[in-house]
Design a protein around this motif. Structure first.
Motif, PDB file in Angstrom:
ATOM      1  N   UNK A 163       0.924  -1.343  -0.012  1.00 32.21           N
ATOM      2  CA  UNK A 163       0.183  -0.021  -0.013  1.00 32.21           C
ATOM      3  C   UNK A 163       0.867   1.195   0.052  1.00 32.21           C
ATOM      4  N   UNK A 164       0.637   2.156  -0.758  1.00 30.05           N
ATOM      5  CA  UNK A 164       1.252   3.428  -0.962  1.00 30.05           C
ATOM      6  C   UNK A 164       0.581   4.125  -2.178  1.00 30.05           C
ATOM      7  N   UNK A 165       0.805   5.449  -1.921  1.00 34.06           N
ATOM      8  CA  UNK A 165       0.548   6.532  -2.857  1.00 34.06           C
ATOM      9  C   UNK A 165       0.830   6.297  -4.509  1.00 34.06           C
ATOM     10  N   UNK A 166       2.029   5.775  -4.513  1.00 34.26           N
ATOM     11  CA  UNK A 166       2.684   5.513  -6.147  1.00 34.26           C
ATOM     12  C   UNK A 166       3.370   4.213  -6.057  1.00 34.26           C
ATOM     13  N   UNK A 167       3.054   3.360  -6.800  1.00 33.57           N
ATOM     14  CA  UNK A 167       3.243   1.821  -6.789  1.00 33.57           C
ATOM     15  C   UNK A 167       3.815   1.509  -7.972  1.00 33.57           C
ATOM     16  N   UNK A 168       4.801   0.702  -8.035  1.00 35.62           N
ATOM     17  CA  UNK A 168       5.352  -0.171  -9.414  1.00 35.62           C
ATOM     18  C   UNK A 168       5.008  -1.479  -9.041  1.00 35.62           C
ATOM     19  N   UNK A 169       4.454  -2.065 -10.231  1.00 35.85           N
ATOM     20  CA  UNK A 169       4.547  -3.548 -10.250  1.00 35.85           C
ATOM     21  C   UNK A 169       5.389  -4.120 -11.292  1.00 35.85           C
ATOM     22  N   UNK A 170       6.237  -4.859 -11.228  1.00 30.88           N
ATOM     23  CA  UNK A 170       7.166  -5.746 -12.179  1.00 30.88           C
ATOM     24  C   UNK A 170       6.406  -6.634 -12.668  1.00 30.88           C
ATOM     25  N   UNK A 186      -8.019   0.348  -3.929  1.00 26.89           N
ATOM     26  CA  UNK A 186      -7.360   0.945  -2.792  1.00 26.89           C
ATOM     27  C   UNK A 186      -6.935   2.562  -2.965  1.00 26.89           C
ATOM     28  N   UNK A 187      -6.697   3.084  -3.987  1.00 20.69           N
ATOM     29  CA  UNK A 187      -6.547   4.303  -4.315  1.00 20.69           C
ATOM     30  C   UNK A 187      -5.142   4.633  -4.625  1.00 20.69           C
ATOM     31  N   UNK A 188      -4.343   3.668  -5.005  1.00 23.38           N
ATOM     32  CA  UNK A 188      -3.038   3.845  -5.330  1.00 23.38           C
ATOM     33  C   UNK A 188      -2.874   4.356  -6.989  1.00 23.38           C
ATOM     34  N   UNK A 189      -1.943   4.885  -7.146  1.00 23.81           N
ATOM     35  CA  UNK A 189      -1.524   5.311  -8.646  1.00 23.81           C
ATOM     36  C   UNK A 189      -0.696   4.139  -8.727  1.00 23.81           C
ATOM     37  N   UNK A 190      -0.865   3.285  -9.998  1.00 26.56           N
ATOM     38  CA  UNK A 190       0.010   1.950 -10.226  1.00 26.56           C
ATOM     39  C   UNK A 190       0.406   2.005 -11.515  1.00 26.56           C
ATOM     40  N   UNK A 218       9.102   9.010  -7.862  1.00 24.06           N
ATOM     41  CA  UNK A 218       9.315   7.713  -6.746  1.00 24.06           C
ATOM     42  C   UNK A 218       8.315   6.962  -6.922  1.00 24.06           C
ATOM     43  N   UNK A 219       8.667   5.681  -6.125  1.00 26.78           N
ATOM     44  CA  UNK A 219       7.633   4.553  -5.839  1.00 26.78           C
ATOM     45  C   UNK A 219       7.908   4.253  -4.308  1.00 26.78           C
ATOM     46  N   UNK A 220       6.628   4.507  -3.802  1.00 26.82           N
ATOM     47  CA  UNK A 220       6.528   3.994  -2.383  1.00 26.82           C
ATOM     48  C   UNK A 220       6.628   2.585  -2.089  1.00 26.82           C
ATOM     49  N   UNK A 221       6.305   1.916  -3.054  1.00 29.71           N
ATOM     50  CA  UNK A 221       6.665   0.529  -2.862  1.00 29.71           C
ATOM     51  C   UNK A 221       6.554   0.012  -4.389  1.00 29.71           C
ATOM     52  N   UNK A 222       7.425  -1.128  -4.438  1.00 34.25           N
ATOM     53  CA  UNK A 222       7.716  -2.080  -5.457  1.00 34.25           C
ATOM     54  C   UNK A 222       7.432  -3.395  -5.477  1.00 34.25           C
ATOM     55  N   UNK A 223       6.295  -3.895  -6.358  1.00 35.33           N
ATOM     56  CA  UNK A 223       5.935  -5.401  -6.276  1.00 35.33           C
ATOM     57  C   UNK A 223       6.682  -6.118  -7.411  1.00 35.33           C
ATOM     58  N   UNK A 224       7.504  -7.057  -6.953  1.00 36.87           N
ATOM     59  CA  UNK A 224       8.146  -8.156  -8.016  1.00 36.87           C
ATOM     60  C   UNK A 224       7.146  -9.204  -8.189  1.00 36.87           C
ATOM     61  N   UNK A 225       6.528  -9.179  -9.325  1.00 34.12           N
ATOM     62  CA  UNK A 225       5.672 -10.309  -9.784  1.00 34.12           C
ATOM     63  C   UNK A 225       6.132 -11.044 -10.804  1.00 34.12           C
ATOM     64  N   UNK A 235      14.000  -3.977  -7.734  1.00 33.71           N
ATOM     65  CA  UNK A 235      13.037  -3.441  -6.734  1.00 33.71           C
ATOM     66  C   UNK A 235      13.593  -2.841  -5.697  1.00 33.71           C
ATOM     67  N   UNK A 236      14.751  -3.156  -5.119  1.00 33.84           N
ATOM     68  CA  UNK A 236      15.363  -2.559  -4.159  1.00 33.84           C
ATOM     69  C   UNK A 236      15.993  -1.106  -4.532  1.00 33.84           C
ATOM     70  N   UNK A 237      16.483  -1.368  -5.567  1.00 36.04           N
ATOM     71  CA  UNK A 237      16.942   0.073  -6.314  1.00 36.04           C
ATOM     72  C   UNK A 237      16.008   1.217  -6.283  1.00 36.04           C
ATOM     73  N   UNK A 238      14.780   0.589  -6.945  1.00 36.85           N
ATOM     74  CA  UNK A 238      13.740   1.520  -7.367  1.00 36.85           C
ATOM     75  C   UNK A 238      13.070   2.160  -6.360  1.00 36.85           C
ATOM     76  N   UNK A 239      12.975   1.397  -5.138  1.00 34.74           N
ATOM     77  CA  UNK A 239      11.719   1.778  -4.024  1.00 34.74           C
ATOM     78  C   UNK A 239      12.454   2.989  -3.229  1.00 34.74           C
TER      79      UNK A 239
END
Length: 330
Positions: A163-170, A186-190, A218-225, A235-239
């Motif tokens: 959960x975060x305002x701006x999230x990146x999904x790989x 949930x309201x995130x910008x994905x 920026x990305x408040x969270x990154x999901x590695x899928x 993902x660790x570099x981008x978050x």
């Protein structure tokens, strides 16, 4: 009854097998729909790690994303279950160990996994026997949505952790796209990043910003899928510092991650193995139409076509989505 049986790497097809009998605390379900998953592909190719670890062996019957109607009950199960439309948890813990008592039966050391581990037959069959304690009622959900509850539970957990305002999904495969749908609800910008133009185009068709290159932070969270062994480090570099990384994809070989980067950025990293704790929320989200997973299904086939699908063939007339469903009654 007919069931899809894998007898060895690349060797699989429908076979006549005995109908299941409900044991103590179990029900028999008439399967309406089952999903084909990347885990099933790994069993078909022989690459699944459980085969090497001894948690699974051939012959085996796949299928852990499913829905159906209860048609029989075993000793100790109330007959009121008959006729109910259900799906079920893949992970079947022993119910007695420390992990199970703490509510973490999905990581029980001796667990069975439907269609995956411990000899528990899967749902690519006309009928399926499972413990009644694993069931979740579907109410009015149609079969397509019902068979997407299990991956939806995984995605729901990943979205909650990210959960975060701006999230990146790989990775815009089934899990990545479902995670994006839950995050958006949930309201995130994905934003999504995919490896192929067609997967990116499909994600865009669902209304997401998507590309084959990483957008600006920026990305408040990154999901590695993904199944890319380089993705966890990326993902660790981008978050963002103090952000969150969710690891839900599995690569075929070990990934290298510099934990100094995780520590110095004060990042929280979360691993998601199972949809078990997220299944009720996935059902509620589908039923309330907060998330509609059905556009992800490209085609529905019968048991005779499953081997070709596992071998990488797209069914004739399939849509652009990443998920193939099976109706074992065909």
């Amino acid at each position: 009854m007919r069931a899809f049986v894998v007898t060895g790497p690349g060797e699989a097809g429908p076979a006549d097998v005995p109908e299941p009998v409900a044991g103590v605390g179990e029900v028999v379900v008439d399967v309406e729909r089952a999903g084909v998953c990347g885990t099933d592909v790994e069993f078909f190719t022989g690459e699944m790690q459980y085969l090497a670890d001894g948690h699974a062996s051939y012959p085996l019957r796949l299928g852990h994303e499913w829905c159906g109607t209860v048609s029989g009950v075993g000793p100790g199960v109330h007959p009121a279950w008959i006729g109910r439309r259900v799906t079920g948890d893949t992970m079947l813990g022993c119910g007695e160990c420390r992990r199970c008592r703490a509510g973490h039966q999905h990581v029980c050391e001796t667990r069975q996994e439907v269609g995956i581990r411990g000899g528990r037959a899967g749902a690519l069959a006309e009928k399926l026997a499972v413990p009644v304690r694993s069931l979740h009622e579907l109410g009015g959900l149609d079969p397509m949505a019902g068979a997407l509850v299990e991956p939806g539970g995984n995605a729901c957990r990943a979205a909650r952790a990210a959960a975060g305002e701006r999230v990146l999904v790989l990775g815009p495969g089934t899990i990545g796209l479902l995670t994006a749908l839950f995050l958006r609800a949930a309201g995130s910008e994905v934003h999504l990043v995919g490896a192929t133009p067609w997967s990116v185009e499909f994600a865009r068709g669902l209304g997401f910003p998507a590309a084959t290159t990483v957008p600006d932070p920026p990305f408040d969270a990154v999901v590695d899928a993904t199944n890319d062994p380089a993705a966890p480090a990326l993902a660790a570099e981008l978050v963002e510092p103090a952000g969150r990384i969710v690891y839900i994809g599995l690569a075929g070989k070990a990934s290298l991650l510099d934990t100094r980067l995780v520590a110095l950025k004060d990042v929280t990293a979360v691993g998601v193995l199972s949809g078990s704790p997220g299944l009720p929320d996935a059902i509620d989200a589908y039923a309330g139409e907060d998330v509609d997973p059905r556009p992800l299904v490209a085609a529905t086939v019968g048991l005779d076509e499953v081997a070709a699908v596992l071998g990488g063939k797209r069914p004739d007339g399939a849509g652009a989505g990443p998920k193939i469903h099976v109706d074992p009654r065909w």
